[in-house]
Design a protein around this motif. Structure first.
Motif, short mmCIF file in Angstrom:
data_model
loop_
_atom_site.label_atom_id
_atom_site.label_comp_id
_atom_site.label_asym_id
_atom_site.label_seq_id
_atom_site.Cartn_x
_atom_site.Cartn_y
_atom_site.Cartn_z
N GLN A 241 -6.50 -3.36 -5.89
CA GLN A 241 -6.99 -2.46 -5.47
C GLN A 241 -6.88 -0.94 -5.75
O GLN A 241 -6.44 -0.40 -4.64
CB GLN A 241 -6.94 -2.71 -3.65
CG GLN A 241 -6.55 -4.14 -2.78
CD GLN A 241 -6.88 -3.75 -1.36
OE1 GLN A 241 -6.67 -3.23 -0.59
NE2 GLN A 241 -7.98 -4.57 -1.17
N GLU B 220 -7.71 6.39 0.94
CA GLU B 220 -7.42 5.38 1.10
C GLU B 220 -7.00 4.97 2.03
O GLU B 220 -6.48 3.46 2.19
CB GLU B 220 -5.91 6.69 -0.34
CG GLU B 220 -6.17 7.02 -1.41
CD GLU B 220 -5.15 7.31 -2.30
OE1 GLU B 220 -5.35 6.91 -3.77
OE2 GLU B 220 -3.76 7.86 -1.25
N GLY C 122 -7.81 1.39 1.64
CA GLY C 122 -6.24 0.29 1.64
C GLY C 122 -6.38 0.52 -0.28
O GLY C 122 -5.81 -0.42 -1.10
#
Lengths: 334, 284
Positions: free
Chosen positions: A24, A44, A48
């Motif tokens: 991620q 963000e 995530g």
């Protein structure tokens, strides 16, 4: 026994750390001003996905690093439309999955259909920002303004001029200043006059600089009053440091660029990466960037940048390697 | 286990050590050298061996002038530091023993700092609004800031001299430390003056340390590309930057490798010379 176990352990850790990108994550390789906390933080928080960014000093450096690692180090690169073909030829970028970038519907009409980003019906670049390579001058030193690039060749300004260290942009800009027919397709004679023009300038320069921040730092620690700028953002940064400067496009014209996010063939988290590109076109990021960093954005009109008509928009060039070679000869000249 | 037995039956540690040396130093270095004999065709490397890069190096005069300018710069840095470094090392050596270690440690502390930070610090010192200008103006030595201190070859030489000084001082200091007190006493007892002792005993015995230091300084200065880029301005296009630009900007690794081979030959030559002169027969 030479602590060989500890050594092996350390070596293994280093190998793991360097080869492994965290899940991620979007790894950007770009020019300064495209990843400010104002729009990175909400991204963000919402997705995530972590955003990490490496800044480049020049177009040349960016390409060399991408070729060197075969694209493995980054997910997205910010490259201008004229250079997309070079990345395509080198096999460094892959097409976007446009179904994952629905916000392209927010693009202004003039950015929604750009030929240079397309190849074989696929999209290789998503326009995010435009701007110029203008001339910055100190208002106090030039109360009447500066209207020609020739000021950077004026003996009266010797020891007060900064220029960027970038092969293609220097060659192109010199060609524009010399009034050559096609700054992107130079003949042998053109190359020679461009080279002489650039060598002639050296006696008046303080230094070349690579990177927005570096240019501003040198301005700060020297007596610079004129700069061949990398873009609008530098004027913003100089103003932040208390300098009264003007960003302008002289009468000869100036280089215009349209930057895009392009997808590296070494992309690791494709999902996060597409989300980031989409986030850039959500209609908020663009105007915020314009307000904060001075670049034109691609989703809203940018009335502050009123000089689009006097720009010579970057196009693919006759021979990039030759331009790098000429630039090296200019720098090595006495 | 005697040394002889160790040579005959190498232990696991030796194998690991040599294996690591081969894996991490020799093989990368050799593969790098081989690149000098390849070429680049439309952004990818052509692995057919060729001497084209060396032909380019010899025929294009800009490589040659850059090379000699850089060698001259490195030599001057080395010579300056030999004088400065010797004076510093001698000064430390003359202090009481308790002081010496402290001073040597103080001298070595900058080595723990990042190289790039030191260069930026030097920029802060040399700049128009920098420390040196403010200080000399406050002292009334100059009326206006001097801009000639930064963004030229002089700035590169000053920066490299400052940054590389520990590499000069430490070997000289070690050489001075190794001179037995009894030798100095003997010279003194036999009626040598202070100057005679220095010129005929101390200097010859410690100069090999200076030669080692000069070698370090020369080799490091001749290949450096960061200081020239950051403080050198337009004059700071040195051989190291030429190499960097082949790797970092132009993606011409083969030409960069060929340029590096030339620099490596020079460095090896300097190291060889330092070995010969730095270890004279009468001292072995």
């Amino acid at each position: 026994m030479f602590r060989s176990r500890e050594f092996l352990l350390a070596a293994a850790t280093v190998m793991l750390a360097s080869g492994h990108a965290w899940a991620q994550e979007v790894r950007l390789f770009s020019f300064e001003g495209y990843a400010e906390p104002v729009w990175v933080d909400p991204f963000e928080a919402a997705t995530g996905c972590k955003v990490s960014v490496a800044y480049t000093g020049s177009v040349d450096e960016m390409f060399a690093r991408m070729v060197g690692s075969d694209g493995a180090d980054f997910d997205l690169v910010s490259i201008d439309t004229s250079i997309i073909q070079r990345y395509l030829d080198a096999g460094l970028i892959i097409p976007f999955d446009m179904s994952k970038v629905p916000n392209t519907s927010n693009l202004l009409p003039s950015f929604a259909e750009v030929d240079e980003v397309m190849s074989g019906g696929e999209t290789y670049g998503v326009p995010i920002a435009w701007g110029s390579l203008g001339l910055i001058y100190d208002k106090e030193a030039f109360p009447d303004g500066v209207d020609s690039w020739e000021a950077l060749w004026d003996p009266g300004n010797a020891g007060r001029v900064l220029a960027l260290d970038d092969a293609n942009n220097n060659v192109t800009n010199a060609a524009i200043i010399l009034g050559l027919d096609d700054p992107f397709n130079l003949s042998d004679a053109d190359f020679e006059s461009v080279k002489q023009k650039l060598i002639e300038q050296k006696q008046f320069l303080i230094s070349y600089y690579a990177g927005f921040e570096e240019g501003v730092n040198i301005w700060d620690s020297s007596e610079a009053t004129l700069m061949f700028s990398m873009g609008e953002f530098q004027a913003v940064e100089l103003a932040d440091r208390g300098y009264d400067v003007v960003y302008s496009i002289p009468k000869e014209g100036g280089i215009g660029w349209l930057d895009t996010w392009a997808l590296s063939k070494g992309v690791q988290d494709s999902d996060c990466t597409h989300k980031w590109v989409d986030h850039y076109l959500n209609g908020e990021t663009g105007p915020t960037m314009t307000e904060l960093n001075g670049y034109g954005n691609t989703t809203d009109e940018s009335p502050e940048l009123n000089y689009a008509d006097s720009l010579v928009w970057l196009q693919p060039v006759e021979n990039f390697d030759r331009r790098v070679q000429v630039w090296n000869e200019v720098k090595a000249a006495q | 286990m005697t040394a002889y037995a160790r040579m005959v039956r190498p232990g696991l540690a030796d194998c690991l050590l040599w294996g690591a040396a081969a894996l991490f130093i020799l093989i990368p270095l050799a593969s790098f050298l081989i690149f000098g004999f390849f070429s680049v065709v439309s952004n990818s490397i052509d692995y057919r061996p060729t001497l084209a890069n060396f032909d380019e190096l010899l025929s294009n005069s800009s490589y040659r002038t850059t090379f000699f300018r850089t060698m001259r710069m490195a030599f001057l840095v080395s010579a300056t530091n030999l004088v400065l470094g010797y004076a510093t090392a001698y000064f430390i050596w003359q202090r009481p023993p308790a002081w010496r270690n402290l001073m040597v440690i103080a001298l070595a502390i900058p080595l723990l700092m990042s190289y790039i930070i030191k260069i930026y610090a030097m920029r802060g010192v040399l700049g128009t609004n920098g420390l040196l200008n403010s200080a000399t103006m406050a002292l009334g030595i100059i009326d206006e800031p001097v801009s000639a201190l930064l963004f030229n070859l002089t700035a590169v030489r000053i920066t490299l001299s400052v940054v590389l000084l520990p590499f000069m001082v430490l070997p000289i200091y070690v050489a001075l430390e190794r001179i037995p007190a009894s030798v100095l006493h003997a010279a003194s007892d036999l009626g040598a003056s202070e100057i005679q002792i220095f010129a005929r005993v101390v200097l010859p015995l410690s100069l090999p340390g200076g030669i080692v230091g000069a070698m370090f300084t020369f080799v490091l200065a001749s290949g450096d590309f960061l200081a020239p880029e950051l403080v050198g301005g337009i004059e700071g296009f040195t051989y190291g930057r030429l190499i960097f630009s082949q790797f970092g900007l132009a993606f011409n690794w083969p030409l960069g490798a060929a340029l590096s081979i030339v620099l490596m030959i020079v460095a090896l030559g300097v190291i060889y010379a330092a070995r010969r002169f730095g270890n004279p027969r009468w001292q072995r």
